[in-house]
Design a protein around this motif. Structure first.
Motif, PDB file in Angstrom:
ATOM      1  N   ASN A 227       0.995  -1.189   0.237  1.00  0.00           N
ATOM      2  CA  ASN A 227      -0.235  -0.040   0.154  1.00  0.00           C
ATOM      3  C   ASN A 227       0.396   1.513   0.055  1.00  0.00           C
ATOM      4  O   ASN A 227       2.147   0.860   0.282  1.00  0.00           O
ATOM      5  CB  ASN A 227      -1.257  -0.206   1.109  1.00  0.00           C
ATOM      6  CG  ASN A 227      -0.443   0.105   2.192  1.00  0.00           C
ATOM      7  OD1 ASN A 227       0.830   0.484   2.853  1.00  0.00           O
ATOM      8  ND2 ASN A 227      -0.608  -1.292   3.696  1.00  0.00           N
TER       9      ASN A 227
ATOM     10  N   ASN B 217       4.547   2.803  -7.543  1.00  0.00           N
ATOM     11  CA  ASN B 217       3.718   2.344  -8.416  1.00  0.00           C
ATOM     12  C   ASN B 217       4.629   2.226  -9.089  1.00  0.00           C
ATOM     13  O   ASN B 217       5.019   3.068 -10.400  1.00  0.00           O
ATOM     14  CB  ASN B 217       2.352   2.633  -8.498  1.00  0.00           C
ATOM     15  CG  ASN B 217       1.674   1.516  -9.701  1.00  0.00           C
ATOM     16  OD1 ASN B 217       1.944  -0.126  -9.135  1.00  0.00           O
ATOM     17  ND2 ASN B 217       1.187   2.033  -9.977  1.00  0.00           N
TER      18      ASN B 217
ATOM     19  N   ARG C 128       3.871  -3.171  -6.965  1.00  0.00           N
ATOM     20  CA  ARG C 128       2.703  -2.762  -7.385  1.00  0.00           C
ATOM     21  C   ARG C 128       1.879  -1.974  -5.942  1.00  0.00           C
ATOM     22  O   ARG C 128       1.846  -2.530  -5.280  1.00  0.00           O
ATOM     23  CB  ARG C 128       1.505  -4.252  -7.983  1.00  0.00           C
ATOM     24  CG  ARG C 128       2.291  -4.883  -8.698  1.00  0.00           C
ATOM     25  CD  ARG C 128       1.795  -5.575  -9.447  1.00  0.00           C
ATOM     26  NE  ARG C 128       0.250  -5.933  -9.593  1.00  0.00           N
ATOM     27  CZ  ARG C 128      -0.337  -7.375  -9.766  1.00  0.00           C
ATOM     28  NH1 ARG C 128      -0.184  -8.076  -9.845  1.00  0.00           N
ATOM     29  NH2 ARG C 128      -1.617  -7.054  -9.913  1.00  0.00           N
TER      30      ARG C 128
ATOM     31  N   ASP D  36      -1.099   0.515  -4.168  1.00  0.00           N
ATOM     32  CA  ASP D  36      -2.523   0.920  -4.466  1.00  0.00           C
ATOM     33  C   ASP D  36      -2.677   0.842  -2.835  1.00  0.00           C
ATOM     34  O   ASP D  36      -1.639   1.273  -2.173  1.00  0.00           O
ATOM     35  CB  ASP D  36      -3.508  -0.162  -4.990  1.00  0.00           C
ATOM     36  CG  ASP D  36      -3.409  -1.599  -3.816  1.00  0.00           C
ATOM     37  OD1 ASP D  36      -2.732  -1.486  -2.758  1.00  0.00           O
ATOM     38  OD2 ASP D  36      -3.809  -2.675  -4.836  1.00  0.00           O
ATOM     39  N   GLU D  37      -3.827   1.524  -2.731  1.00  0.00           N
ATOM     40  CA  GLU D  37      -4.181   1.710  -1.400  1.00  0.00           C
ATOM     41  C   GLU D  37      -4.610   0.890  -0.523  1.00  0.00           C
ATOM     42  O   GLU D  37      -4.831   1.422   0.687  1.00  0.00           O
ATOM     43  CB  GLU D  37      -5.744   3.276  -1.314  1.00  0.00           C
ATOM     44  CG  GLU D  37      -5.722   4.031  -2.272  1.00  0.00           C
ATOM     45  CD  GLU D  37      -4.627   4.821  -1.589  1.00  0.00           C
ATOM     46  OE1 GLU D  37      -4.453   4.770  -0.779  1.00  0.00           O
ATOM     47  OE2 GLU D  37      -3.748   5.475  -2.923  1.00  0.00           O
TER      48      GLU D  37
END
Length: 237
Positions: free
Chosen positions: A163, A174, A197, A199-200
């Motif tokens: 994250n 990312n 990779r 993300d949140e």
């Protein structure tokens, strides 16, 4: 690239009967992950598996069929399904009982290690998941039908899920690349160029395939470290 095979009807019917008869045990879900102390880093071996669209699930298992979760994966919302398929390559080489992972996707994709691909006779490129344009295809056989994929067979490049908090901790974003050092007696390896990779919502987890996990004897690892790639300090003349 190797082209997807075309099977005659009698061959397809024979393969389907073989699956229904259950002549071989299904492939187990991915092995238990290895956890390193470093910010609760998890390193998982991603065994060969298949992702399917809703339409392909129905083709393979019957109208109205939906995947049946068998085991939750480490990332929230993802699971190994009860359902398996046979993957057929050129010259009718086969991998039986390959596990399907859920939930379904907008595209179907088969992820193999290099040794799996060699066994099938398919030349697989290393790709990020979802980057299937121009990749070879295969035939998928289920108990109720057959899907002839024109593309979608890859070796998923090694990668790390995280994250945005993890990304900030490591100083990466990312799409960046990182290294993973695995210390194991006689098998210590530095894996380079892991795709980030970020993300949140993702948990911190590295995915290696079975070839990579076996090469470093991951289950016996004594130290695992995720490292930011630093630019080369070499001077050119």
């Amino acid at each position: 690239m190797t082209q997807a095979p075309t099977l005659d009807r009698s061959t397809i019917e024979r393969i389907v009967r073989q699956i229904v008869a259950g002549n071989s045990a299904p492939q187990a879900a991915s092995p238990a992950p290895v956890i390193a102390a470093q910010t609760k880093l998890v390193v998982s071996i991603s065994a060969r598996h298949v992702h399917l669209t809703d339409a392909h699930v129905e083709t393979l298992f019957g109208p109205g069929h939906t995947l049946t979760p068998m085991k939750d994966l480490y990332q929230d919302g993802f699971y190994a399904a009860e359902e398996t398929v046979m993957v057929v390559g050129p010259r009718r080489r086969m991998l039986e009982k390959v596990r399907i992972l859920g939930p379904t996707r907008d595209y179907s994709q088969v992820e193999l290690a290099f040794t799996d691909a060699i066994s099938l006779g398919i030349e697989v490129p290393v790709r990020a998941s979802g980057k299937i344009a121009g990749t070879p295809g295969c035939v998928l056989v289920g108990p109720r039908g057959v899907v002839d994929l024109s593309e979608g067979v890859i070796r998923a490049e090694r990668h790390v899920h995280m994250n945005q908090s993890h990304a900030q901790f490591y100083g990466v974003a990312n799409g960046d690349r990182m290294n993973l050092r695995v210390v194991s007696n006689g098998c210590t390896i530095l894996f380079e160029d892991l795709l980030v990779r970020a993300d949140e919502v993702s948990k911190l987890e590295v995915h290696l395939d079975t070839d990579e996990g076996n090469a470093c004897n991951l289950d016996a690892a004594t130290e695992i470290t995720l490292l930011k790639q630093e630019p080369c300090g070499c001077k050119t003349h």
